[in-house]
Design a protein around this motif. Sequence first.
Motif, short mmCIF file in Angstrom:
data_model
loop_
_atom_site.label_atom_id
_atom_site.label_comp_id
_atom_site.label_asym_id
_atom_site.label_seq_id
_atom_site.Cartn_x
_atom_site.Cartn_y
_atom_site.Cartn_z
N HIS A 58 0.77 -1.02 -0.02
CA HIS A 58 0.07 0.01 0.07
C HIS A 58 0.86 1.36 -0.04
O HIS A 58 0.28 2.31 -0.43
CB HIS A 58 -1.01 0.03 1.39
N SER A 62 0.77 2.01 -4.42
CA SER A 62 -0.77 2.27 -3.79
C SER A 62 -1.66 1.97 -4.91
O SER A 62 -2.88 1.32 -4.60
CB SER A 62 -0.73 3.69 -3.40
N ARG A 63 -1.52 2.23 -6.11
CA ARG A 63 -2.66 1.92 -7.23
C ARG A 63 -2.71 0.13 -7.31
O ARG A 63 -3.69 -0.11 -7.46
CB ARG A 63 -2.33 2.60 -8.42
N THR A 66 -4.68 -0.95 -4.06
CA THR A 66 -5.95 -0.63 -4.28
C THR A 66 -6.78 -1.61 -5.32
O THR A 66 -7.92 -2.02 -4.88
CB THR A 66 -5.97 0.91 -4.59
N THR A 96 -5.02 4.92 3.46
CA THR A 96 -3.83 5.28 2.35
C THR A 96 -4.57 6.38 1.25
O THR A 96 -3.92 7.17 0.86
CB THR A 96 -3.13 4.05 1.64
N ALA A 97 -5.84 5.79 0.79
CA ALA A 97 -6.51 6.62 -0.25
C ALA A 97 -6.69 7.93 0.46
O ALA A 97 -6.64 9.00 -0.39
CB ALA A 97 -7.70 5.94 -0.60
N SER A 100 -2.71 9.83 1.03
CA SER A 100 -1.66 10.38 -0.24
C SER A 100 -2.32 10.00 -1.66
O SER A 100 -2.07 10.35 -2.51
CB SER A 100 -0.53 9.58 0.08
N GLY A 101 -3.90 9.73 -1.69
CA GLY A 101 -4.53 9.32 -2.92
C GLY A 101 -4.81 10.77 -3.59
O GLY A 101 -5.12 11.59 -2.94
N LEU A 105 -9.94 9.53 -5.31
CA LEU A 105 -9.95 8.25 -4.83
C LEU A 105 -10.34 8.36 -3.34
O LEU A 105 -11.26 7.62 -2.85
CB LEU A 105 -8.26 7.70 -4.97
N SER A 106 -9.91 9.41 -2.69
CA SER A 106 -10.11 9.57 -1.36
C SER A 106 -11.82 9.94 -1.22
O SER A 106 -12.49 9.15 0.02
CB SER A 106 -9.71 10.95 -0.89
#
Length: 398
Positions: A58, A62-63, A66, A96-97, A100-101, A105-106
Amino acid sequence: MQRIYAWLRAHPLWVDSVCTIPAFGLGVLQILSYEYGIVMSLWAYTIVVALSLGMALHRVRSRVATMLVVGAGVAQLLCDGTITFANYAMLVIVYTAAKSGPRWLSRAALAATVSAPAVLLVRFPHADGGTFRANLSASGFIVVLLAISWVLGDSMRTRRAFYAELIDRAARLEVERDQQARLAAAAERARIARELHDVVAHNVSVMVVQADGAAYAIDAAPDAAREALGTIAATGREALAEMRRLLGVLRSENDVETFVPQPGVDQLDELLTRVRGTGLTVDLHVEGRPVELSQGIGLTVYRIVQEALTNTRKHGGPGAGARVVLRYTGEDIELDVRDDGRGEAAPGDGMGHGLVGMNERVALFGGRLETGPYPAGGWRVHALLPTRPRTPALPGRP
């Protein structure tokens, strides 16, 4: 400890992988306790592996993480909806979203905190043999956990943005401070150049007067004419020495002032008399055998004393006094201005450039300047200047 923290920050994949092991192991054990068939077991193990990989990746991918977690969640909805310990990865991905997303995405993670448990409840209202009310309570608990994860992540995003703004502001203030210091130095050099210009103009005026006198007396009084020529030569050498200290700073074309001699050491008594009139107690002590100083150095001594006493009046506090010591040591003249005020504890507004001006003046003649709080209390300004100017170095050049 700092080295340990630095290593942990430098190896996020290793740290997250180690943290994933308990969730992965408990998820596998949980599946083993269920009576699944071969196909369902393979699906369940695949879901646990995907969730565990998402939790381990993650921070570095991160992508990908996800996609793995979302895919595992969809697969759970298609199977029997059993929640394992590996589903802890969903909390991590939501955090995480939000942290830092990208913003979309958040927002999607925030929407999923409510929609995903609701869909799971609709899809399996009696999962694990429980009643609808029990499963509804479980879904509500999951929503709360996911919402807490999102709030923590969003708070971390806001905090990081705030710190980044502070760092950027500090960098801009540092640049502005350096620019102001350069502007102050340039303005001070221009002021010094104007004062030196006045000194040189005065010397040239003396030369002209002496030359006129020598022209009238050359026949009637040769000795007087010879003396006048000697004065012209000495004055001219002094004027040339002062001209070399203009540092290439030109006088403004619109700056028209009367060419008069600037104050020097001889005017210190008058300066101190004016200062005493403001209520500041100040004493002057002269040590050594006084020698004749060039007008530029005399002006520098005068300005340093003037600026030091001004700072004492401004920052020394009530009842502060000062002592000025002028010491002739042969080739050098030593100036020491010391007060008994508040010293380092004195408040400052940061708007003055007096110390910059002192440094510029002393550097012009190859001297040294020390300023700062005195160990016994108060503030001290100590300057060492040659009695005869040395060849100066331009600022920023050897």
